[in-house]
Design an enzyme around this catalytic site. Structure first.
Site, PDB file in Angstrom:
ATOM      1  N   PRO A  89      39.083  54.043  46.349  1.00  0.00           N
ATOM      2  CG  PRO A  89      38.341  55.720  44.904  1.00  0.00           C
ATOM      3  CD  PRO A  89      37.892  54.499  45.633  1.00  0.00           C
ATOM      4  CD  GLU A 116      27.484  59.022  41.109  1.00  0.00           C
ATOM      5  OE1 GLU A 116      26.753  58.215  41.723  1.00  0.00           O
ATOM      6  OE2 GLU A 116      27.353  59.271  39.903  1.00  0.00           O
ATOM      7  NE  ARG A 154      49.462  34.909  40.705  1.00  0.00           N
ATOM      8  CZ  ARG A 154      50.796  34.858  40.747  1.00  0.00           C
ATOM      9  NH1 ARG A 154      51.437  35.405  41.743  1.00  0.00           N
ATOM     10  NH2 ARG A 154      51.467  34.270  39.785  1.00  0.00           N
ATOM     11  CG  ASP A 169      54.921  35.793  40.686  1.00  0.00           C
ATOM     12  OD1 ASP A 169      55.245  35.212  39.644  1.00  0.00           O
ATOM     13  OD2 ASP A 169      53.863  35.574  41.316  1.00  0.00           O
TER      14      ASP A 169
HETATM   15  N1  ADE Z   1      36.640  51.692  43.743  1.00  0.00           N
HETATM   16  C1  ADE Z   1      36.721  52.689  42.843  1.00  0.00           C
HETATM   17  N2  ADE Z   1      38.000  52.925  42.507  1.00  0.00           N
HETATM   18  C2  ADE Z   1      38.759  52.043  43.226  1.00  0.00           C
HETATM   19  C3  ADE Z   1      40.160  51.790  43.326  1.00  0.00           C
HETATM   20  N3  ADE Z   1      41.051  52.484  42.625  1.00  0.00           N
HETATM   21  N4  ADE Z   1      40.563  50.821  44.165  1.00  0.00           N
HETATM   22  C4  ADE Z   1      39.669  50.123  44.885  1.00  0.00           C
HETATM   23  N5  ADE Z   1      38.354  50.317  44.830  1.00  0.00           N
HETATM   24  C5  ADE Z   1      37.887  51.268  44.012  1.00  0.00           C
END
Ligand code: ADE
Length: 231
Positions: A89, A116, A154, A169
């Site tokens: 993230p 985690e 794709r 798209d």
């Molecule tokens: N792993 C945990 N959350 C994630 C996200 N939002 N994007 C990519 N990998 C992740």
């Protein structure tokens, strides 16, 4: 294109990799997607892949050794150097231009985190591009990997039956896609716009372009700024 996915849960990916467009792309030879479980590269007899964080705190942290070893292993299986991606993230947010860029790579290695978090030296040491699929936290990178692989595969030339369908798209031209209709012309009193039935290709193209801009202005005005359509 070859895609190696490093994961603790290959079973989460298998059904996705064999179905629909991604499955067809593999059958047609446009993509080869392999999963490697980095638990197979764990050192101890319990096959541990995570440990408690130095300095204390909740949860477990993915260890360096199995991940680095799995990366070394997949890299040794083929000539050349792959582009490595770490799903987290904290990475740069996935967009259509990034998917298009990655679809031109011959070989990708995608590392899925889990639990985690992972040892910071995985982030700094394997030389991967960090990618996030959005501003939310998943339990692991596996579902993010399915999203990323779908968006990339794709776009490989020849994978979609009609190459122009990827060009139409949403996002491919920086705008959201125009509304689409199929039969019947009247469904429960909701009618198909007259212009689409006119057979006038020029008028249809103009209508679609307008709709695309209006829809983007309504739902995602932030995208219009990027296309240069508005100041
Ligand atoms: N792993 C945990 N959350 C994630 C996200 N939002 N994007 C990519 N990998 C992740």
């Amino acid at each position: 294109m070859t895609i190696d996915v490093l994961t603790l849960f290959p079973e989460m990916l298998q059904p996705f990799l064999t179905a629909s467009i991604v499955g067809r792309a593999q059958q047609a030879g446009a993509a080869t997607i392999r999963c490697t479980n980095f638990r197979d590269f764990a050192e101890d007899r319990h096959h541990s892949v995570d440990d408690r964080p130095f300095g204390g705190g909740p949860g477990m942290v993915l260890m360096c050794e199995p991940v680095f070893k799995a990366v070394d292993y997949v890299e040794s299986q083929q000539e050349g150097r792959p582009t490595k991606i770490l799903l987290t993230p904290q990475g740069e947010r996935l967009t259509q231009p990034i998917a298009a860029e990655l679809s031109r790579e011959p070989w990708l290695v995608i590392v899925c985190g889990h639990y985690e978090g992972f040892d910071e030296r995985i982030r700094t040491g394997i030389g991967a591009r960090e990618i996030s699929i959005g501003d939310f936290v998943l339990s692991g990178g596996e579902s993010a990997a399915t999203v990323l692989i779908d968006a990339i595969v794709r776009l490989i030339p020849g994978v979609l039956g009609d190459d122009s369908s990827a060009e139409c798209d949403s996002f491919s031209n920086g705008l959201l896609e125009y509304p689409q209709y199929t039969r019947p012309r009247d469904f429960r009193g909701m009618e198909v716009p007259e212009v689409l039935l006119s057979g006038n290709h020029e008028a249809i193209a103009k209508w679609r372009e307008e709709q695309s801009i209006l829809r983007t202005a309504d739902r995602r005005p932030d995208l219009l700024n990027r296309t240069g359509l508005i100041e």
